[in-house]
Scaffold this active site. Structure first.
Site, PDB file in Angstrom:
ATOM      1  N   ARG B  59       1.000  -1.474  -0.194  1.00  0.00           N
ATOM      2  CA  ARG B  59      -0.125   0.157  -0.097  1.00  0.00           C
ATOM      3  C   ARG B  59       0.519   1.117   0.021  1.00  0.00           C
ATOM      4  NH1 ARG B  59      -2.848  -3.617   3.505  1.00  0.00           N
ATOM      5  NH2 ARG B  59      -1.996  -2.394   5.252  1.00  0.00           N
ATOM      6  N   GLU B  96       5.629  -9.242  15.847  1.00  0.00           N
ATOM      7  CA  GLU B  96       4.809  -9.503  17.226  1.00  0.00           C
ATOM      8  C   GLU B  96       4.988 -11.815  17.430  1.00  0.00           C
ATOM      9  OE1 GLU B  96       0.920  -9.815  19.215  1.00  0.00           O
ATOM     10  OE2 GLU B  96       0.500  -8.808  17.634  1.00  0.00           O
TER      11      GLU B  96
END
Lengths: 171, 171
Positions: B59, B96
């Site tokens: 994006r 994460e």
């Protein structure tokens, strides 16, 4: 045009042996060549009332979004499966070996909208043919499919709507 | 700004349960909102001598390439592994769960060039911190990292060069 063609780099044996890959990043990263390329393509569509420019993941986003900006049109993304977060229409199409799938948001195109489709390179035309099908099935009107460059010997334009293909550079 | 914020769509539980995804495609596909967004960001850098705008796959290509065009700068692509055809520098960074790697062409940035980095959304800042490292290790000077939108509660700007972060919209 020769100047722009010469700045595109040949990469032998990418992504596999025997293929000479046209590396457009050398053109994109050259400020004046990049601006000139977008201007030359956009010029063709000024006054043509383009509602949306559809870019195909991922290099098509580079061309498509700059054209959308220049033409004051909306920018629409056609993506690989699972990347778009909202409800999608999808289209699976055959590749030389195996198949691939593309997705578009269901609300990305409204019936009757005038659509310019953009990608960096026209090769066999398989991907772009699938994108054209998706857009037409949503009621979008294809104004043209445009490309920075085309590999003429692959005759990809034969798989796309007749007379609605424009490539700035030809190899 | 409220008008632009309101056009961004919330998608609950994407890409996984409990996350509210900010879907910017509704803004991109609205011609006037898209043009206004790019103009508002670009305005900040006019006269700042930006040599290259670096967009982060995928994006970030949408924002980065339109900004590069507007600012008459080169457009540079930072991509997932194996996508760039020429010699690359790469950077692996922690997520994460697990890790991710980004690549940039070795010739994409020259020492001393003034670089604007662009992405759609600043969340934890992990990806952008890796991109900043890559660019600085090549000798590029980070003018700023710019984003269409930022999730303020994640404090991603703390992982980026101090005073060199700009987000148009804040959530």
């Amino acid at each position: 045009m020769e100047e722009l063609k010469n700045i595109i780099r040949d990469i032998p044996d990418f992504p596999k042996k025997g293929i000479i890959f046209k590396d457009i990043t050398t053109l994109l990263q050259d400020a004046r060549s990049y601006q000139r390329t977008i201007d030359l393509i956009a010029h063709r569509y000024i006054g043509k009332r383009i509602d949306k420019v559809v870019g195909v993941e991922a290099r098509g986003f580079v061309i498509g979004s700059a054209l959308a900006y220049k033409l004051c049109a909306g920018a629409v993304l056609v993506r690989k499966p699972g990347k778009l977060p909202y409800e999608t229409f999808s289209k699976t199409y055959d590749l030389e070996y195996g198949s691939d799938t593309l997705e578009i948001h269901k609300d990305a195109i409204k019936p009757g909208e005038r659509i310019l489709v953009a990608d960096d390179l026209l090769a066999t035309g398989g991907t772009m043919a699938a994108v054209v099908d998706l857009i037409q099935s949503m009621g979008g009107e294809i104004v043209e499919c445009c490309f920075m460059a085309e590999l003429d010997f692959l005759e990809g334009h034969k798989r796309l709507p007749e007379g609605k293909v424009f490539s700035l550079l030809h190899f």
